[in-house]
Design an enzyme around this catalytic site. Structure first.
Site, PDB file in Angstrom:
ATOM      1  N   TYR A 140       0.854  -1.196   0.000  1.00  0.00           N
ATOM      2  CA  TYR A 140       0.000   0.000   0.000  1.00  0.00           C
ATOM      3  C   TYR A 140       0.888   1.245   0.000  1.00  0.00           C
ATOM      4  O   TYR A 140       1.909   1.299   0.715  1.00  0.00           O
ATOM      5  CB  TYR A 140      -0.905   0.033   1.238  1.00  0.00           C
ATOM      6  CG  TYR A 140      -1.670   1.341   1.388  1.00  0.00           C
ATOM      7  CD1 TYR A 140      -2.904   1.506   0.772  1.00  0.00           C
ATOM      8  CD2 TYR A 140      -1.142   2.399   2.130  1.00  0.00           C
ATOM      9  CE1 TYR A 140      -3.597   2.698   0.891  1.00  0.00           C
ATOM     10  CE2 TYR A 140      -1.840   3.596   2.246  1.00  0.00           C
ATOM     11  CZ  TYR A 140      -3.060   3.740   1.630  1.00  0.00           C
ATOM     12  OH  TYR A 140      -3.741   4.929   1.732  1.00  0.00           O
ATOM     13  N   GLU A 166      -3.523   7.568  -4.230  1.00  0.00           N
ATOM     14  CA  GLU A 166      -3.472   6.321  -3.466  1.00  0.00           C
ATOM     15  C   GLU A 166      -3.339   5.133  -4.407  1.00  0.00           C
ATOM     16  O   GLU A 166      -4.112   5.005  -5.362  1.00  0.00           O
ATOM     17  CB  GLU A 166      -4.734   6.168  -2.618  1.00  0.00           C
ATOM     18  CG  GLU A 166      -4.759   4.897  -1.772  1.00  0.00           C
ATOM     19  CD  GLU A 166      -6.045   4.746  -0.985  1.00  0.00           C
ATOM     20  OE1 GLU A 166      -5.993   4.777   0.255  1.00  0.00           O
ATOM     21  OE2 GLU A 166      -7.109   4.588  -1.631  1.00  0.00           O
TER      22      GLU A 166
END
Length: 403
Positions: free
Chosen positions: A125, A213
């Site tokens: 992530y 993101e």
């Protein structure tokens, strides 16, 4: 401004950021063709169909009326057709959409990134955003990428790393290497990650993003680092110098009243309350909303008409507020600094006459330049409008209206 995944990936590619390739389509027939094209270009066992909406949590979200999820693996053209039929035109409900969900107008047919290779795959992530407290951009990253990243942040915050970027120096090489090291990468994967992070930060700056993101950030079995998914938000204030990005705006994903408000240069955000607000100035709007709460009501919207309010903008504000069936009263709170109060009062009267019979109470509080003249105009107009000078008076009238 939010972008769809397929749009964000196209922008990332311009900055040499590797992404999971795919084809965006808006029909079942095109979905079949896209699947066959992807299968002909790769030896993968499957493709992935992803609903394109402005919300996260698509993998866990479901299409209303079925068990179909927003992200689905398909292994044949027939399966691709069936999934596309279920998703396209359906309403996808995720943890971020709320119960109303969002209609799916496009889907993204993506290539398989989980192909066989010499080393194990890994889901990571990474996101970039502005830390307003520090006045610096920050890269947040974790070894625990995937659909459960929110739970990771909540239950095991020590697994979330942060790297702040000083605005004068930018992302330094040692910081990119530190991120790759904390990911536990080595060899070719380490080198790929350093280059990926560097190019991604350039993309963040180069698109005037407010948030970028990547989840999951994926290490493939042949040690490549690619963006399997991407959420990209652009700073609205920068769109004037990014016309090519502004052209990507999808108004079907936005609240129709907010879109209409934008056409009149009104700053409007829809809320869930029962008192419509029309105010000039963001600070005064926030204070007005607080006052409404203290008086027993709930603001139905944030509406800032700005410092150059006129009859047209006031009329547009009225029309937008009245589209909300939950509104039981409207409070107009204007401080006459740049704009004269009597000018606003004239706009209120003109708008009231144009819009016809308005049944709900209208409370107008005008203070500042020509406030007395404005109150006289309102009182002598013959309209069902209650005027106030003090904020306390307006509060009392709001309390009476929603009681």
């Amino acid at each position: 401004m939010n972008l769809h995944e397929y749009q964000a990936k196209e922008l990332l590619k311009k900055f040499n950021v590797p992404v999971q390739e795919g084809i965006s389509v808006d029909s079942v027939m095109a979905a079949e063709e896209a699947y066959r094209q992807i299968k002909s270009e790769t030896n993968s066992k499957f493709a992935v169909i992803k609903a394109q909406i402005h919300a996260g949590g698509r993998g866990k979200g479901k299409i209303v009326g079925s068990e179909q999820r927003g992200v689905q693996v398909v292994k044949s053209a027939e399966e691709a057709i069936e999934v596309a039929k279920n998703i396209l035109g359906g309403t996808l409900v995720t943890i971020q959409t709320g119960p109303a969900g969002k209609k799916v107008n496009k889907i993204f047919i993506a290539k398989d990134a989980y192909y066989d290779g010499p080393s194990p795959t890994k889901e990571l992530y990474l996101s970039i955003l502005l830390d307003r407290a520090k006045g610096q951009n920050v890269i947040m990253y974790s070894t625990e990428g995937g659909m459960d990243i929110e739970e990771v942040a909540h239950s095991t915050p020590e697994k979330i790393f942060k790297e702040w970027i000083h605005p004068s120096g930018g992302l330094l090489p040692f910081q990119a290497r530190k991120i790759a090291f904390n990911f536990g990468l080595s060899g070719d994967a380490f080198k790929s990650c350093v280059k990926f992070v560097t190019n991604l930060y350039n993309a963040y700056l180069g698109t005037d993003a407010s948030m970028l993101e990547i989840n999951p950030l994926f290490k493939t079995s042949d040690n490549k680092i690619i963006a399997v998914d991407c959420k990209l938000n652009i700073d609205d204030s920068a769109l004037m110098r990014r016309p090519e990005i502004a052209a990507l705006r999808d108004v079907t994903e936005e609240d129709p009243t907010e879109v209409e408000a934008g056409q009149y240069n009104l700053n409007f955000v829809k809320l869930d309350g029962n008192v419509g607000c029309m105010v000039n100035g963001a600070g005064l709007a926030m204070a007005t909303m607080d006052m409404i709460k203290l008086s027993g009501g709930d603001p139905a919207n944030f509406l800032d008409v700005g410092g150059t309010a006129n009859a047209e903008t006031v009329e547009a504000g009225f029309r937008i507020i009245l589209k909300d069936p939950n509104v039981k009263a409207i409070l107009i709170n204007i401080f006459g600094g740049i704009v004269r109060c009597d000018r606003v009062a004239a706009g209120v009267i003109e708008a009231f006459n144009k819009l016809g019979n308005i049944e709900i109470p209208i409370i107008v509080r005008l203070q500042g330049t020509n406030a007395a003249e404005a109150k006289k105009l309102i009182d002598e107009s013959g309209l069902k409008v209650e005027s106030a000078i003090l904020l306390s008076e307006a509060a009392a009238l709001v309390k009476k209206a929603v009681a």
